[in-house]
Design an enzyme around this catalytic site. Structure first.
Site, mmCIF file in Angstrom:
data_model
loop_
_atom_site.group_PDB
_atom_site.id
_atom_site.type_symbol
_atom_site.label_atom_id
_atom_site.label_comp_id
_atom_site.label_asym_id
_atom_site.label_seq_id
_atom_site.Cartn_x
_atom_site.Cartn_y
_atom_site.Cartn_z
ATOM 1 N N LYS A 103 7.791 10.793 -0.045
ATOM 2 C CA LYS A 103 7.080 10.252 1.202
ATOM 3 C C LYS A 103 8.396 9.609 1.939
ATOM 4 C CE LYS A 103 6.325 6.166 0.795
ATOM 5 N NZ LYS A 103 5.536 4.822 0.467
ATOM 6 N N LYS A 148 14.786 1.088 3.616
ATOM 7 C CA LYS A 148 14.291 1.201 2.003
ATOM 8 C C LYS A 148 14.489 2.466 2.303
ATOM 9 C CE LYS A 148 12.284 1.290 -1.268
ATOM 10 N NZ LYS A 148 12.706 0.934 -2.189
ATOM 11 N N LEU A 185 0.815 -1.205 -0.214
ATOM 12 C CA LEU A 185 0.158 -0.349 -0.089
ATOM 13 C C LEU A 185 0.558 1.080 0.228
ATOM 14 C CD1 LEU A 185 -2.639 -1.670 3.174
ATOM 15 C CD2 LEU A 185 -2.860 -0.726 0.145
ATOM 16 N N PRO A 186 -0.022 2.696 0.019
ATOM 17 C CA PRO A 186 0.723 3.410 -0.462
ATOM 18 C C PRO A 186 2.163 4.221 1.191
ATOM 19 C CG PRO A 186 -1.052 3.641 -1.481
ATOM 20 C CD PRO A 186 -1.011 2.473 -0.750
HETATM 21 P P1 NAD Z 1 0.356 2.142 -6.421
HETATM 22 O O1 NAD Z 1 0.149 3.373 -6.198
HETATM 23 O O2 NAD Z 1 0.670 2.507 -7.793
HETATM 24 O O3 NAD Z 1 -0.128 1.155 -5.858
HETATM 25 C C1 NAD Z 1 -1.069 1.309 -4.734
HETATM 26 C C2 NAD Z 1 -2.562 0.351 -4.608
HETATM 27 O O4 NAD Z 1 -3.240 0.561 -3.593
HETATM 28 C C3 NAD Z 1 -3.558 1.286 -5.750
HETATM 29 O O5 NAD Z 1 -3.758 0.398 -6.728
HETATM 30 C C4 NAD Z 1 -4.427 1.225 -4.564
HETATM 31 O O6 NAD Z 1 -6.183 1.750 -4.769
HETATM 32 C C5 NAD Z 1 -4.414 0.797 -3.566
HETATM 33 N N1 NAD Z 1 -4.851 0.494 -2.116
HETATM 34 C C6 NAD Z 1 -5.129 2.228 -1.380
HETATM 35 N N2 NAD Z 1 -5.745 2.563 -0.554
HETATM 36 C C7 NAD Z 1 -6.024 1.140 -0.331
HETATM 37 C C8 NAD Z 1 -7.044 0.877 0.873
HETATM 38 N N3 NAD Z 1 -7.200 1.326 2.052
HETATM 39 N N4 NAD Z 1 -6.896 -0.839 0.529
HETATM 40 C C9 NAD Z 1 -6.602 -1.866 -0.279
HETATM 41 N N5 NAD Z 1 -6.024 -0.708 -1.186
HETATM 42 C C10 NAD Z 1 -5.704 0.410 -1.047
HETATM 43 O O7 NAD Z 1 1.597 2.447 -5.504
HETATM 44 P P2 NAD Z 1 2.935 1.191 -6.504
HETATM 45 O O8 NAD Z 1 3.508 1.973 -6.737
HETATM 46 O O9 NAD Z 1 1.956 0.201 -6.146
HETATM 47 O O10 NAD Z 1 3.644 1.186 -4.314
HETATM 48 C C11 NAD Z 1 3.383 0.061 -3.613
HETATM 49 C C12 NAD Z 1 4.263 0.320 -2.091
HETATM 50 O O11 NAD Z 1 5.791 0.141 -2.490
HETATM 51 C C13 NAD Z 1 4.591 2.418 -1.114
HETATM 52 O O12 NAD Z 1 4.426 2.011 -0.431
HETATM 53 C C14 NAD Z 1 6.070 2.086 -2.535
HETATM 54 O O13 NAD Z 1 6.431 3.305 -1.778
HETATM 55 C C15 NAD Z 1 6.666 0.795 -2.762
HETATM 56 N N6 NAD Z 1 7.437 0.484 -3.269
HETATM 57 C C16 NAD Z 1 7.341 1.235 -5.176
HETATM 58 C C17 NAD Z 1 7.444 1.121 -5.784
HETATM 59 C C18 NAD Z 1 7.754 1.141 -7.863
HETATM 60 O O14 NAD Z 1 8.320 1.127 -8.282
HETATM 61 N N7 NAD Z 1 6.358 1.540 -7.647
HETATM 62 C C19 NAD Z 1 9.884 0.304 -6.043
HETATM 63 C C20 NAD Z 1 9.373 0.045 -4.231
HETATM 64 C C21 NAD Z 1 8.376 0.516 -3.558
#
Ligand code: NAD
Length: 298
Positions: free
Chosen positions: A239, A170, A68-69
């Site tokens: 963040k 991280k 999640l975010p």
């Molecule tokens: P994203 O915004 O693409 O996905 C987050 C998902 O969570 C979305 O589909 C959203 O609809 C869902 N969501 C939000 N609130 C929710 C809730 N209450 N219940 C259920 N689902 C909910 O983000 P992402 O890029 O997939 O990143 C996810 C996590 O991984 C973050 O913490 C980010 O910092 C981390 N991350 C991302 C990357 C990357 O390259 N994108 C790499 C490493 C780490």
């Protein structure tokens, strides 16, 4: 854990979708949930089961993955699912969350009869698709061992310390990554404004001491071709930077340079707005170029 285990996957975004897909492909039963119907549909297409109610997703699960975010959303999701999580189940927060809040959450999860580890990842959407993520795991040894069969489907897990250690590491990694990206973008734009070819520059720099993940991966793959489609949001990077500088502040470690980096990223975030990819900071910087001084170019 055997292939018969059920994994609940909450958060099927840019990272969650390819990660959940890999778990399905490995033979695990995956029940996913996301507030977005589109995201849930993607999991169904990948062969998983998707439900709108996260509490329903965790009912039969031995492992519950959160992707999640941020910590606010992780804590809210945890509050919603914990009454339905099986006793002894392992809650694995793979999001990039706040380490001190993760420690508190671990206590809440344990009180409910389940177990908690943090296992954030690095390697981006490409690494999630390929199952080559670097996974920084924090938690008790027995819990980490229990999680390994699932984590190894997603990448290379390393046990880095107690609960919260993964999340700290991280955030620290991303503070470095974001600071490198800003510095290398200013440097690359200086060379380009001078008249140098960006590909020629990257080739030389990547064999020299100026190289970083930004010059080896981000500039060649997302910035030179102006696709800006890494799949990692600018707001998510910011963040992570704030988490790491907040940690430095609490620990009494100087963070003057990285504070300046945070301020630069905040300025770009304010103009680029929600939904911007983090690699767009290079475009934003280029758009803020002033007219070169006479005689300064090649
Ligand atoms: P994203 O915004 O693409 O996905 C987050 C998902 O969570 C979305 O589909 C959203 O609809 C869902 N969501 C939000 N609130 C929710 C809730 N209450 N219940 C259920 N689902 C909910 O983000 P992402 O890029 O997939 O990143 C996810 C996590 O991984 C973050 O913490 C980010 O910092 C981390 N991350 C991302 C990357 C990357 O390259 N994108 C790499 C490493 C780490």
């Amino acid at each position: 854990m055997s292939a018969a285990n059920v994994v609940a996957f909450i958060g099927l975004g840019n990272m969650g979708t390819p990660m959940a897909r890999r778990l399905v492909e490995s033979g695990l039963e995956v029940v996913g949930s996301d507030i977005s119907a589109e995201a849930r549909e993607r999991l169904v297409e990948a062969g998983g089961t998707a439900v709108a109610d996260a509490a329903q997703a965790v009912e039969r699960a031995d492992a519950v993955i959160l992707m999640l975010p941020n910590s606010d959303i992780v804590e809210a999701a945890a509050a919603g699912i914990l009454p339905s999580v099986q006793p002894g189940a392992l809650v694995i927060d793979m999001s990039s969350s706040e380490p001190l809040r993760s420690r508190e959450l671990a206590g809440v999860v344990e009180q409910s009869g389940a177990r908690f580890i943090d296992a954030p990842v690095s390697g981006g959407v490409g690494g999630a698709r390929a199952g080559t993520l670097t996974i920084m795991v924090g938690g008790a040894e027995a819990d980490v061992q229990a999680a390994l069969p699932v984590l190894e489907v997603l990448g290379r897990p390393t046990h880095v310390g107690a609960v919260g250690a993964g999340h700290a590491l991280k955030a620290i990694n991303n503070l470095m990554s974001a600071t490198h990206l800003w510095a290398s973008s200013e440097a690359m734009l200086t060379g380009i404004a001078f008249g140098l070819d960006p590909e020629v520059m990257l080739d030389a720099i990547n064999g020299s001491s100026g190289r970083s993940g930004s010059t080896q991966h981000k500039w060649p793959n997302f910035i030179v071709g102006e696709t800006y489609d890494s799949g990692f949001g600018l707001a998510l990077m910011l963040k992570d930077m704030r988490i790491a500088t907040g940690l430095a502040e609490r620990l009494g470690v100087p963070h003057t340079l990285t504070d300046a980096a945070v301020a630069h990223w905040e300025a770009a975030d304010a103009e680029l707005g929600a939904g911007a990819d983090h690699t767009e900071v290079a475009r934003w910087l280029r758009e803020h170029l002033a007219t070169p001084a006479e005689g300064a170019t090649a």
